[in-house]
Structure formats: C-alpha cells, structure tokens
Enzyme design. Structure first.
Site, PDB file in Angstrom:
ATOM      1  N   ASP A 126       0.862  -1.188   0.000  1.00  0.00           N
ATOM      2  CA  ASP A 126       0.000   0.000   0.000  1.00  0.00           C
ATOM      3  C   ASP A 126       0.894   1.233   0.000  1.00  0.00           C
ATOM      4  OD1 ASP A 126      -1.894   2.091   0.556  1.00  0.00           O
ATOM      5  OD2 ASP A 126      -3.257   0.551   1.315  1.00  0.00           O
TER       6      ASP A 126
ATOM      7  N   LEU B 236     -10.125   5.917  10.492  1.00  0.00           N
ATOM      8  CA  LEU B 236     -10.150   5.191  11.773  1.00  0.00           C
ATOM      9  C   LEU B 236     -11.511   4.612  12.124  1.00  0.00           C
ATOM     10  CD1 LEU B 236      -7.852   7.488  13.970  1.00  0.00           C
ATOM     11  CD2 LEU B 236      -7.213   5.631  12.462  1.00  0.00           C
TER      12      LEU B 236
ATOM     13  N   ASN C 298      -9.325   1.974  -6.469  1.00  0.00           N
ATOM     14  CA  ASN C 298      -9.364   2.662  -7.757  1.00  0.00           C
ATOM     15  C   ASN C 298      -9.211   1.701  -8.921  1.00  0.00           C
ATOM     16  OD1 ASN C 298      -6.403   2.844  -8.925  1.00  0.00           O
ATOM     17  ND2 ASN C 298      -6.299   3.029  -6.686  1.00  0.00           N
TER      18      ASN C 298
ATOM     19  N   ALA D 244      -5.456   0.770 -10.559  1.00  0.00           N
ATOM     20  CA  ALA D 244      -4.660  -0.249  -9.875  1.00  0.00           C
ATOM     21  C   ALA D 244      -5.329  -1.619  -9.982  1.00  0.00           C
ATOM     22  CB  ALA D 244      -4.466   0.131  -8.412  1.00  0.00           C
ATOM     23  N   ARG D 245      -6.655  -1.647  -9.943  1.00  0.00           N
ATOM     24  CA  ARG D 245      -7.372  -2.923 -10.086  1.00  0.00           C
ATOM     25  C   ARG D 245      -7.045  -3.551 -11.439  1.00  0.00           C
ATOM     26  NH1 ARG D 245     -12.306  -0.585  -7.269  1.00  0.00           N
ATOM     27  NH2 ARG D 245     -12.588  -1.960  -5.485  1.00  0.00           N
TER      28      ARG D 245
ATOM     29  N   CYS E  76     -19.285  24.242 -22.212  1.00  0.00           N
ATOM     30  CA  CYS E  76     -20.357  25.240 -22.191  1.00  0.00           C
ATOM     31  C   CYS E  76     -21.331  25.014 -21.029  1.00  0.00           C
ATOM     32  CB  CYS E  76     -21.102  25.253 -23.522  1.00  0.00           C
ATOM     33  SG  CYS E  76     -20.104  26.013 -24.818  1.00  0.00           S
TER      34      CYS E  76
ATOM     35  N   CYS F 155      -7.972 -10.358 -21.512  1.00  0.00           N
ATOM     36  CA  CYS F 155      -7.619 -11.746 -21.174  1.00  0.00           C
ATOM     37  C   CYS F 155      -7.869 -12.749 -22.287  1.00  0.00           C
ATOM     38  CB  CYS F 155      -8.366 -12.200 -19.919  1.00  0.00           C
ATOM     39  SG  CYS F 155     -10.108 -12.564 -20.198  1.00  0.00           S
TER      40      CYS F 155
END
Lengths: 621, 444
Positions: A51, A60, A121, A124-125, A176, A436
């Site tokens: 992380d 928290l 996000n 990263a996924r 606009c 994939c």
C-alpha cells in the site's frame, strides 16, 4: 497447537496447504485491514501487503488496525505491526510502495498462490488483473460502497477477468455546460473547482480532466468569449493581495460575466436566465453574518453566509500564495495551489463559490459537507461492509486453493428481506475481451525457410491484421519480437523460425498491444510444412491457418460504459455493481412489483457514482 | 458514558472550544458545560466518522452515540460485533462474560494473547477493544448472565447474546421482553452461523422520492406494516417519509414456528430452504437433552443428532432430500469450531443491523438469518407465531390511534410490545426422537 485446533477441525487436510501458502494482499485500507486479520488468524504462512497510502483520521472508523497516533504513517507498515500480534506463526512482509512499481514484476506475482485485491481505484485494479493474468495466479477482486459489497474470483482462461465486463469511466462535462449553462449543483461545483480555483490559484482550466472539449467546435463563438473571460480573470489575478482583489473577482464572475451571458438571448429561450449579484448589497448583508454558523459544514448557508466564506477564503488563499512566492527562489516556476478536499481553505472557497454560482442560476445550494463529497469523490464507507466483504474473500480463497472452482462464486451483499448475500456462478472469459482473451489456432508453415520478418509481415500483419508496431511474438524460449524493438535493431528478423525455436509442435504466443478492433491474443500451434514447389504454386500463400481467421475474435472496447449495463440482471461490471443503488426501501420493492418498475426507471437519475480519486463520475441525465 | 466523554474533552479542539465558552472555573458549571458539549458532536468527531455519516447522516450517528449496548460473551463472534460497534461510535458497550480465556480462544479471538490465558475473557478482550475508539465507554462484567433479572437489562438500548445454548438465549430474551429491550442472538459453528432478532416492535423511517404509487398506511407482510406517511417538497421534488413497523416473535416461538406460507406454498422455494435450519434446531434440542454438543467421533451422538435433524426437517415440511449426507457430515464436522471469516461475516452483518436499528433506518432482519459459508448462502426466514388470547396463531392487525400516528410522524414511535408472553415449553410433543426415521450416514 490449541491455536490451530478449530482451523484443523473446519478446514481439515486443507489447513496444511494454508500454512504453507504465500499470498499477496494489495491494499491495506478498509477491506485490506479486515483481510489481513482474517488471513493471519486462519494461518496463511506468508502474507505480503502492498500500500502506498498513509493513515488519515477519516480511516479510523473502519480500518481497525490503525489508531489516532498512527495518522500520517504508512498503512502497510502499521498494518503489519498490528496484524502480526494476532498470530505469531505468520510471517507478514509489508511494502510501502505503489503496486505499479517495476519491482513488482510478473515473476514476483507468480511467487504467490493467490492474490487479493483490496483497492479503491480502477487503474490499480486493472493493473493487478493484468499482472495476475500474465503470471497465471488466481485473483480475488473485491469492492465496497456504503452497504454494498462484492467479491469476484478471477482465473485466467477459466473465468471472466476484471476487464471482461465494461467499466464505467469518469464523467466529464461539456465546457459550455460548466461555463455558461449550468443546471445542477455539480456543474457549479466543477466550475468552482476546475475553472475559478485554477484560474486564480492554479493552472489554467484547459488541463482539467473533468472538462469535455469534444463539442467545442460546434460552439466556436461561445468558446471564444469564454477564452476572453478567462484572460480577463488572469489580469485580475495579478492584483492579488490588494484590498480590491475580492471585489474584483466577485464583480467579474458573479456580475459582469453573468450580464454578458444574459445578453445572449437565444441561450435563455428554453432555460431559466441567471440573475447577476451585486457586490455592495451582498457585502452589506454579510456584515451581520454569525461567524459561528460558518464553521457548521452541515448547514445550508444563505447568500450572505456564502459570500462571507467566499471573501474570507479568497483572502486566506491569497495570503498563502503570497507566502509561497516570498519563500521561493527566483527562476523557478511560480508557485500554485491545488484543490484538496481535506484542505479547509480550498474547500471553503470551492463550496462558497459553487453556491454563489448556484444562487445566480437558481440552482439549489449544497452544504459544505455535501460539496466536499462531490468535489472530492468521497465514497461512503463503513466498518461492517468491509468486514463482511473481506470475510467472503477468504471463504472464496478456501475453495480456490483446493481447486474447487465450481463452489467459487461471484458474491454480493444485499439488503433484500429474503437473504443477506446474492451469488452468481462465475462466467467463462469473454472471447473478445481486450485483456484476457486468447484464441487458439494451428499454423502450418515451413519453419526452415520462413524468416521472423516474413512471419510478422505476411502472417501477423497482412493476414491477421495486427499492427506491426504493437505486436509481440514470444515462445517458451523468450520474446523474439516486440514493439519496443524497432524493426532495424532486431537481429532476429533474419533468422528462420526454426532458428528461434519455433518448430514443429511448438507454441507461439502473439500478443497485440493495440486497442479495440484488433484481434485478441493468439496462441499458435505450429506444424512444419515441407516445402513442396507444386503446392506453393497452387496457393498464393505459403502457410495455412486452421481454423480460418474468421473464428479469431477481435477485441471489443473494455473501457467505455454502456447504458444497458445498469440493467437489473446485475451484469458483470464491478464498479457499476458496487454503486448500484440499493434504496432503503428495497424491502418493499421485493413485495411490490409495480413500485419496482417505477423505481428502476428512477435509479438512473441518481447522482452518486463515485470511484477513484480525481475524477467525477456522475450520471446527469 | 459521561465519564468517558468528559475525559475526552481533556484534549484536542473540544477543550479549546470549552475554554472559550467558560469564564469561571466553577466545577459545577464546567460539568454542565461538558455534558452540553458532549451532547453535540464536535468537529473532530464528525471528521472521524465522516465516511459513515455520509451514509446514514448526523441524526443516526447521534442516536448511535447515545446508545448503551449489552454484549454477552466475547469469543470470536462477540469480538467481531464489539469491534464493529466500537468503531462506529456507540455510546457504551458492556461486555458480560464469566468465562476465562482458554488456549482455544487464541485461534479466533484475536484480541486475547497467550499471556491472557486464565484471565476473565471480558476483561482481557476489553483492553484492546477500548483502544479501537477512546470515545466509546467499554465496560466489563464477569458475572454469570443467568443471575440477572430484567432490571439488569433496562439501562441498555439493545442486548446481543453470542454463542449461548437455546435455554440461555430464551431466558435472556424473556428478560429483555419484560424490560422491553430489543434482543439479538447469534452463534457460529465453523463455516455455519445464524442471527436471530427479536426487536419486539420496531419502527423505522424511510425517506424517498414519492413514486407514482405513493405509500399508504397498510399491512405489507405478516409482520410489517406502514404506520405513517408524511410528504414534503424539497428542491422541487416530492419526498415522502414512510414509517414502517416490524413485529417480532420471541425465540422460543420462532424456533418452533413453521416456514412462512409463501415458502411452503412454493415448491421451488421449499426445495431451496437451507438444511442448516433443521440442523440448527436439532443442535439446540441435542444440547437441551444431552447438556453438551455432539462429540465429533461418537457414533451414538451422530445417530441421535441425525434423528433429531430429520425430525426438524419433517416439522418444517421440507423435502427429505434437502438434508444430504454430505451436508450433515459437514455440519457435524464444524460443530463447536470458531473460525474468523465466519465470525467476521456473521458478526459484521449483525452489527450492521444493530447500527441501523439504533439509527431507526433500513429494514431490519426479520427474524432468522442462516449463514452457510461453505455454499455462500445467507437466507432470511421470518419464523413467526403470534399468540392470540385464545392461543391460536394469527397475524396481528395494525390499528392506529390518532395519537400514535402523530408520534410516528414525529419519529418518536415507541410502540408497546403487543405480547410479552413467552411459551417456554416446546410447541408439541413431536420433538422426541423417532428411531425408525434415522438414516445411516457415514462420517469420516
């Protein structure tokens, strides 16, 4: 060992595998903390956690491995310390780093038996999805929003990957709409955040990601006027620090610009025209504003209160920019301020300016609390949803680790009156997935005579339509051709296929890096064709593809959202599904089909799709 | 609770605000001011709870903040519930547990350590639970819950009992009914678990845009009715505030109640009723008769338990093939086991319900959740028998007086329990084991 008694009882022989398993958790936030606790307590032998984030006060309420004293410290490192205490037999490795860093390469991913995504996000996924496909490691993808949560197990060639289903992209707004004809609070918030704030304290509006310039051509005249307005604002910026500065800014954006817009009568034939504000009047009213109420971010501020916050925050920001200028060495680029939802000065300014604009256009105003959410893309998050979602991730892992993919499911938390979870069987990979999908074919070719160059040019480019600059050729002996090796520098081009180990009964992998429309990745089984002059003369090509190329699918767009995807079938779209609105009264909907139909139609109007930092995703139908 | 909140004022912004407001150092005035301060949430507190307030609003947060919760037993499941409630910022949590930390606890009760073995479990766990959120008053009680009468329960807004046998759950449930307190019971066995709710009468509020079918006062299901509707205009939209009411049965009645009519009448639904339901009922019977859990390797226990489960299946009118040998084997293997993922799911879902009940929002569990972590099943069954004076089960009709309706609309609904009576005897004599029905099932 008594610590392991229940694990042995419930997991049986599988527990031995779990003790030896080396696993990866990407993200140590809401789901990540819960996952780590579950994994450590179920005895997974070696757990790596990555992380890049640091701990914030607002974490928290749910990231229970962190305390007040840990604020500003690394999530990964603190999480390791806290989770280690749950089970001394487990080894935890913490990486305070970005999962996209090159050190976390495919070989590294391949060293894990299972990977858990606990991310917030899309970018990263997607990255982890690709890495797990490349490394052929099972991935357990998860996400939560409010009371909704879901878990999706992913395995190369067996299930859909994260990108098989289209994902909603961040929403942007035509220039606009933002600059001339706002009709919703979000338009005014984007105006305050991406236009006014940046023109005064940051960099110019053109770089803002939430502005859509595609229709600029059709509105040339208005765009030209808007450019003039922005230029005039830049001049006003030069007077920053002077006593007249707040009035100059106010007069410009809430009086002059509005009056100019009013002059364009065509614009207001079908719309409610705006009303210009008068500085003197509002200023006089604001003298009586109770400072106490301005600290209350839940309250709907009045015109005078918004003005007071606007003027005050303008001065605070000017002073800050002034100090930055004084402190900086000459010759550097001039300092700028950037909007940050947690920076009170910038939030005050954006909230007040947005509301003042809403007032001029007769749009409802919002509390600062709500504006913070809309401007900062805050996702509501609670402890219990993260706890239940992370629990489901680990229950999936048990099934995957024993190879029982039939029991692994796509699972959703639900607020129905009939059940607490919904499940769906995992779907097979989409044959046209841009990420994939792999097609399989047999190529009959003379491996002794054909060079790599002719293989790329004649077979891949000419026959199959791959882009010469974006295709990669590899086999078990290595990568022989890739887009980064320019044609001229590639010594392999002259070699024949057999010289680079592309021989009878071997396999070649073709990977196109291009976008949609190109063919999916291809695995070619090679059959050597003895050169027979008479046969070669009979056909125009010196190779045969079995089956023919029509069966090899092309990639479809995996990025753009489609409207049909919010259908009640619950599709296969992770971010869309996590944000699918489950209204508080779904209980009733279960019993009242008539009401349900009405409600489904309404759902699309909701303005709450939030995912990822830095982009606003709003459905503004 | 007040002690904790006053302590809280000794640091941070709150203290600064307090100093500004006070001119004297009069201790009494200081206390009054501190209490007043404690009643409104500080900016610091709102910042801490920001992400959840965005989901349920300040009002619900304030309701949670003034709630005192009683939690009975703090093993793996109790820990998860305690953790979630404390993180979310309830007022106080009192943990009752008369047992000592055992070595078995070390596996799934992650807030106790090796050095705690032999200490009172509530005391050992509470130290680390308290660290999660200093704003919540965490208290412990090491006495036996069965020694308490209803006056003990009165100070709590809600009571949760974990990992108890049926008799204990029913006793606590009865005391809660007498004190008019909502009650949850829950338990886990390896991959399996359940949640039971007896909220007596619970009113909750739903605010939504009025659809083309505006809500009206009516009975919606056997247990749920709409008891109040008000409408208002907000930003040009018609918003309706609907007060709904759920009526509950106590555990002993729920435990002998049939499946609801809509399931019994539907063959497809009937076929998919989880075998976990008869197995849980059988397990409670076994404990009542044998005073312990079935032993893993006892053929005799297996035979007795299988017979009981088959009986329960028949009582529920479930098709016989619902209970497979495979399921029975898996259930028996898991009896008495505690693993963290199951505790986290069941405890997390229960805590979510508690939070919403305190906040008076969202549909609550009505009234049994069966969780099967092996098959990702989590059905909710309303298992209800309503006692009428004549003893026949039937559905209560909602009859509102004018006064009640006004109270509903003000959101101060506090309906009286319609029925405090609890039958402590099994519903009929059919719970006895009928040897002839026992299937032989091989257990490894």
């Amino acid at each position: 060992m008594p610590r392991e008694r229940f694990l042995k009882q419930s997991l049986g022989a599988q527990f031995a595998n779990i003790k030896n398993a080396r696993i990866l958790v990407v993200g140590a936030g809401g789901i990540g903390c819960e996952l780590l606790k579950n994994l450590v307590c179920t005895g997974f032998g070696e757990i790596h956690v990555v992380d890049l984030d640091t701990i914030d006060l607002s974490n928290l309420n749910r990231q229970f491995l962190f305390r007040h004293a840990h604020i500003k410290k690394s999530k990964a490192l603190v999480a390791r310390e806290a989770a280690s205490k749950f089970n001394p037999n487990v080894k935890i490795e913490a990486h305070h780093a970005n999962i996209k860093d090159p050190q976390f390469n495919v070989d590294w991913f391949r060293s894990f038996v299972i990977v858990f995504n606990a991310l917030d996000n899309l970018d990263a996924r997607r990255h982890v999805n690709r890495m797990c496909l490349a490394a052929d490691v099972p991935l357990i993808e998860s996400g939560t929003t409010g009371f909704n949560g879901q878990v999706q197990p992913i395995r190369k060639r067996l299930t859909e990957c994260y990108d098989c289903a289209p994902k909603e992209t961040p929403k942007s707004f035509p220039v606009c709409t933002i600059r001339s004809t706002p009709s919703q609070p979000i338009h005014c918030i984007v105006w305050a955040k991406s236009y006014l704030f940046n023109e005064l304290f940051g960099i110019s509006e053109d770089q803002a990601s939430d502005l859509d310039h595609t229709s600029d051509e059709n509105n040339k005249e208005e765009i030209a006027e808007l450019k003039k307005e922005a230029a005039a604002l830049k001049e006003i910026r030069a007077s920053m620090g002077s006593t007249e500065f707040p009035q100059k800014v106010f007069d410009k954006v809430f009086t002059q610009d509005i009056k100019r817009l009013l002059g364009m009568e065509d614009m207001w034939k079908m719309r409610k025209p705006p009303t210009a504000l008068d500085f003197e009047t509002v200023n006089a009213e604001a003298a009586n504003v109770d400072r106490q109420t301005l600290a209350d971010d839940q309250k709907d501020w009045s015109l005078a209160e918004n003005f007071a916050v606007f003027a005050d925050s303008l001065i605070r920001l000017s002073d800050r920019l002034d100090k930055l200028r004084a402190a900086q060495e000459t010759g550097n680029a001039p300092p700028i301020l950037t909007f940050d939802k947690d920076d009170r000065d910038t939030l005050d300014f954006v909230a007040a300016a947005a509301n003042l604009r809403s007032i001029t256009f007769g749009i409802e105003t919002k509390s600062e609390f709500d504006i913070k959410q809309m401007a900062g893309n805050i996702i509501p998050a609670i402890a219990t949803t993260n706890a239940t979602t992370a629990a489901l991730c680990v229950l999936q892992a048990f099934k995957i680790m024993r190879g029982d993919w039939a029991k692994a499911k796509m699972v959703f938390l639900t607020k129905s009156t009939e059940r607490v979870i919904n499940k769906e069987s995992l779907r097979p990979p989409r044959p046209d997935c841009g990420v994939c999908a792999t097609a399989y074919a047999r190529l009959v070719i003379n491996t002794e005579k054909t060079t790599l160059e002719s293989f790329v040019k004649d077979v891949l480019v000419k026959k199959l339509g791959y882009n010469q600059d974006e295709v990669e050729v590899s086999n078990n002996a290595g990568v022989w051709y890739d887009p980064d090796m320019a044609m001229d520098d590639n010594d392999n081009l002259e070699k024949t296929l057999s010289e680079i180990n592309i021989v009878n009964d071997s396999t070649v992998i073709i990977r196109g890096e291009g976008d949609e429309g190109e063919r999916v990745n291809l695995e070619l089984s090679i059959s050597n064709m003895e050169l027979d002059p008479s046969a070669a003369a009979a056909t125009s090509e010196s190779f045969t593809l079995v089956p023919d190329l029509q069966t090899i699918p092309k990639k479809t767009p995996a990025v753009t959202a489609t409207t049909t995807d919010s259908a009640p079938s619950n599709g296969h779209n992770l971010p869309t599904r996590t944000t699918a609105k489950r209204s508080a009264d779904e209980a009733e909907l279960d019993n009242d089909q008539t009401a349900k139909r009405g409600k489904v139609a309404e759902e699309k109007k909701d303005v709450t799709v939030v995912e990822d930092d830095g982009a606003i995703m709003i459905d503004d139908d | 609770m007040s002690t904790n909140d006053i302590n809280m004022l000794s640091n941070g912004d709150t203290m600064d605000q307090l100093n500004g407001a006070l001119d004297t150092h009069d201790a009494a005035a200081e206390t009054v001011a501190a209490i007043a301060q404690a009643q409104a949430m500080s900016a610091d507190e709102i910042a801490l709870y920001d992400r959840q307030i965005r989901l349920w609003g300040v009002q619900a947060q304030e309701r949670m903040r003034s709630a005192n919760i009683l939690l009975i037993s703090v093993k793996a499941l109790g820990t998860e519930i305690a953790k979630n409630l404390i993180l979310n910022g309830i007022g106080s949590l009192t943990i009752v547990d008369s047992e000592q930390v055992t070595e078995d606890d070390l596996g799934a009760q992650y807030f106790v350590r090796e050095e705690d073995v032999g200490r009172n479990r509530a005391e050992a766990a509470s130290e680390r639970l308290q660290e999660l959120n200093p704003r919540v008053a965490v208290r412990t009680d090491s006495s036996n819950i069965l020694t308490k009468d209803q006056t003990y329960y009165a100070p709590f807004q809600l009571v949760i009992a974990c990992d108890q046998n049926l008799e204990t759950m029913a006793t606590i449930n009865a005391a809660c009914r007498l004190a008019n307190r909502p009650f949850y019971a829950s338990g886990i066995h390896g991959f399996y678990g359940f949640i039971f709710a007896d909220l007596i009468v619970h009113d909750y509020i739903i605010e939504r845009e009025t659809s083309n079918m505006p809500a009206t006062i009516k009975q919606e299901t056997a247990t749920r009715s709409i008891v109040g509707v008000t409408t208002k205009k907000q930003n040009g939209k018609n918003i309706e505030t609907v007060t709904k009411r759920e009526i509950y049965s106590p555990l002993l009645l729920a435990n002998t109640s049939p499946l609801p009519d809509d399931i019994i009448r539907n063959r497809r639904k009937m076929r998919s009723v989880t075998p976990l339901l008869p197995c849980m009922r059988a397990l409670w019977d076994f404990e009542r008769d044998v005073h312990r859990l079935p032993a893993q390797n006892s053929k005799e226990d297996l035979t007795v338990f299988t017979g009981m489960a088959t009986n329960k299946l028949k009582e529920l009118q479930m098709p016989i093939e619902s209970l497979t040998a495979e399921f029975l084997r898996s259930f028996l293997h898991n009896i008495g086991s505690e693993i963290v993922p199951t505790a986290a799911f069941v405890g997390g879902r229960l805590a979510e319900d508690v939070i919403n009940v305190l906040g008076k929002r969202e549909q609550p569990i009505q009234n049994f959740v069966m969780f099967d972590g092996e098959n990702f099943d989590g059905p909710i069954y309303p298992l209800q028998t309503f006692l009428q004076p004549n003893g026949l089960g039937s559905v209560p009709q909602v009859q509102l007086t004018g006064l009640e309706e006004v109270q509903m609309q003000n959101g101060h609904a506090n309906g009286l329990p319609i029925n405090n009576a609890i039958s402590s005897a099994p519903a009929d004599g059919q719970n006895s084991i009928q040897g002839g029905d026992v299937e032989t099932i091989a257990i490894e």
